[in-house]
Design a protein around this motif. Structure first.
Motif, PDB file in Angstrom:
ATOM      1  N   THR A  29      -3.600   1.177 -11.214  1.00  0.00           N
ATOM      2  CA  THR A  29      -2.615   0.101 -11.170  1.00  0.00           C
ATOM      3  C   THR A  29      -3.184  -1.134 -11.859  1.00  0.00           C
ATOM      4  O   THR A  29      -4.286  -1.572 -11.545  1.00  0.00           O
ATOM      5  N   THR A  44       5.701  -1.759 -11.157  1.00  0.00           N
ATOM      6  CA  THR A  44       4.268  -1.608 -11.389  1.00  0.00           C
ATOM      7  C   THR A  44       4.018  -1.187 -12.822  1.00  0.00           C
ATOM      8  O   THR A  44       4.868  -0.566 -13.462  1.00  0.00           O
ATOM      9  N   ASP A  56       2.099   1.677  -3.501  1.00  0.00           N
ATOM     10  CA  ASP A  56       1.049   2.198  -4.367  1.00  0.00           C
ATOM     11  C   ASP A  56       0.800   3.672  -4.079  1.00  0.00           C
ATOM     12  O   ASP A  56       0.533   4.456  -4.993  1.00  0.00           O
ATOM     13  N   TYR A  65       3.709   5.353  -5.945  1.00  0.00           N
ATOM     14  CA  TYR A  65       3.537   5.316  -7.396  1.00  0.00           C
ATOM     15  C   TYR A  65       2.410   6.243  -7.858  1.00  0.00           C
ATOM     16  O   TYR A  65       2.511   6.882  -8.907  1.00  0.00           O
ATOM     17  N   LEU A 116       1.210  -4.922  -9.779  1.00  0.00           N
ATOM     18  CA  LEU A 116       2.148  -4.467  -8.753  1.00  0.00           C
ATOM     19  C   LEU A 116       2.863  -5.700  -8.233  1.00  0.00           C
ATOM     20  O   LEU A 116       2.228  -6.618  -7.723  1.00  0.00           O
ATOM     21  N   THR A 146       0.837  -1.200   0.000  1.00  0.00           N
ATOM     22  CA  THR A 146       0.000   0.000   0.000  1.00  0.00           C
ATOM     23  C   THR A 146       0.873   1.252   0.000  1.00  0.00           C
ATOM     24  O   THR A 146       0.592   2.217  -0.721  1.00  0.00           O
TER      25      THR A 146
END
Length: 166
Positions: free
Chosen positions: A95, A146, A78, A81, A98, A75
């Motif tokens: 996404t 990712t 993410d 990113y 990942l 998390t």
């Protein structure tokens, strides 16, 4: 550049995109998302196609043995990113893949992790990025890659109608 200046710069860029999405598509974006705020993320550096974000250790996100959960580390990745994708693509992205490889644990003695993410490739519809997660001693905790789909006009228009239905 000091972290406060970096945070201001990142938030300014993200706010511009939020305003553009509201004006052009009627989309109400919540930036930064609740998960970034909950994890107490802090922008440290931003360059074209590169970002550095810090996340403190938080026992709420730990396993029973006291190390940060792998899923919560994903998390955090993410959440790193995401802002980089928005700033790079100038549009919302989602996404599609990942992948994370873990090398050592992240525990309370580490205090925080820093995630440096970089854009590796960009096409009109996809972004590919990679990241490294390091502890304060610069020891590698994890690496990640990712792929993100850059939402196109037709997708953004469909999202507007979904927001209106909710």
């Amino acid at each position: 550049m000091p972290a406060t200046d970096t945070s201001t710069q990142v938030y300014k860029e993200l706010r511009k995109m939020t305003e553009k999405m509201a004006k052009e598509y009627g989309l109400n974006l919540e930036i930064p998302p609740k998960s970034f705020k909950e994890m107490k993320g802090e922008f440290l550096e931003i360059e074209p196609k590169k970002i550095l974000v810090r996340f403190p250790y938080d026992a709420r996100f730990a396993t029973p043995i006291g190390v940060f959960q792998g899923g919560m580390l994903c998390t955090a990745l993410d959440n790193t990113y995401g802002p980089l994708s928005y700033i790079t693509a100038k549009k919302p992205c989602v996404t599609t893949d990942l992948s994370t490889q873990f090398f050592r644990s992240f525990g309370p003695k580490d205090e925080y992790i820093e995630i440096e993410a970089k854009v590796i490739a960009k096409s009109p519809v996809m972004l590919t990025m990679q990241a490294e997660v390091r502890n304060p001693k610069k020891k590698l905790i994890a690496t990640s890659t990712t792929s993100m789909l850059i939402l196109q006009d037709s997708m953004l228009k469909r999202m507007t109608s979904r927001q209106e239905e909710d």
